[in-house]
Design an enzyme around this catalytic site. Sequence first.
Site, PDB file in Angstrom:
ATOM      1  CB  ILE A 238      -0.928   0.026   1.233  1.00  0.00           C
ATOM      2  CG1 ILE A 238      -1.940  -1.110   1.177  1.00  0.00           C
ATOM      3  CG2 ILE A 238      -1.622   1.376   1.359  1.00  0.00           C
ATOM      4  CD1 ILE A 238      -2.977  -1.007   0.080  1.00  0.00           C
ATOM      5  CE  LYS A 239       2.888   7.359  -3.097  1.00  0.00           C
ATOM      6  NZ  LYS A 239       2.191   8.588  -3.508  1.00  0.00           N
ATOM      7  CD  GLN A 240      -3.039   7.057   2.058  1.00  0.00           C
ATOM      8  OE1 GLN A 240      -2.951   8.105   1.408  1.00  0.00           O
ATOM      9  NE2 GLN A 240      -4.103   6.253   1.986  1.00  0.00           N
TER      10      GLN A 240
END
Length: 352
Positions: A238-240
């Site tokens: 996940i990229k956030q």
Amino acid sequence: MSLQAITKILGDKASFLLDHQSKTVIKENLHLPGADFVDRMFSGSNRSNQVIRSLQTLYGHGRLANTGYLSILPVDQGIEHTAGASFAPNPIYFDPENIVKLAMEGGCNAVASTFGVLASVSRKYAHKIPFLVKLNHNELLTYPNKFDQIMFGSVEDAWNMGAVAVGATIYFGSEESNRQIIEVAQAFEHAHELGMATVLWCYARNNAFKKDGVDYHVAADITAQANHLGVTIQADIIKQKLPENNGGFTAIGFAKSNPKMYTELSSEHPIDLCRYQVLNCYAGRIGLINSGGESKGASDLTEAVTTAVINKRAGGQGLIMGRKSFQRPMKEGIELLNAVQDVYLEKGVTIA
């Protein structure tokens, strides 16, 4: 870069960030990064042997190889922000080969870019550094501008060019989010069938998420729930964006929340805000990497190292940093990438 050097870069925030101990979600309740992360988290999952091999290829490359941490160079801004605006500060990056060279010489785990960029040099480099092909984009040539992620190519095309992984963005909260969730979920399922890993850019986007001068697009509660939706469609990473505030649900008055989200599971400390994001990635079973953000010039090194320290101490797995590195001379870009990687290599920067 030593702990002393990191401390100097952090300046008057050094003790605030390096000495903090989380008492919200304790680290013992998280699945933390490590050399055995892929085996520990994915060998018991539904991911195939091919997907696990692709994940290990990502985690096993570059200066952070086999640490459980990731340093990824993302350059899709030619579409997302227009090529001229993105590459004018350093026009060598109009040439896709220089993008790949920056990732390689910068010691990154992977290079993430568009179909066109990676395809143009795939035979020369796909076997030298893991390719992460971005499937969808928000193009800016429609007038008036609209904000929607649309598919630019197929999963098969990414596989044929030798990609180890595919990536996509979903604008959670937008009018188009339902369609994007369905499209990306189907694409990720197909990518897994072909043996590729999947990375999701989990962005909140809705004009209503700004209220009373506060931008809740980067609220811990909203971004963390976006993460939880992302792992639900089986993203492997996940990229956030790093959270900057909290209480988006209650301030805007939507979705559902529990007071304990704000009083027990998080605090105002940036490490605790980021830890809440990690918690929503199945308690760290799926790795969280944060955004390096835009380039602001002289403050880039301090901002990048600060973000890396927060992410690492929260239990995250690294940074995906583009503009700060490619919008400057290549030598300086490499040094900035290496400085961030040094945070994850420095044992003195511990999990809070």
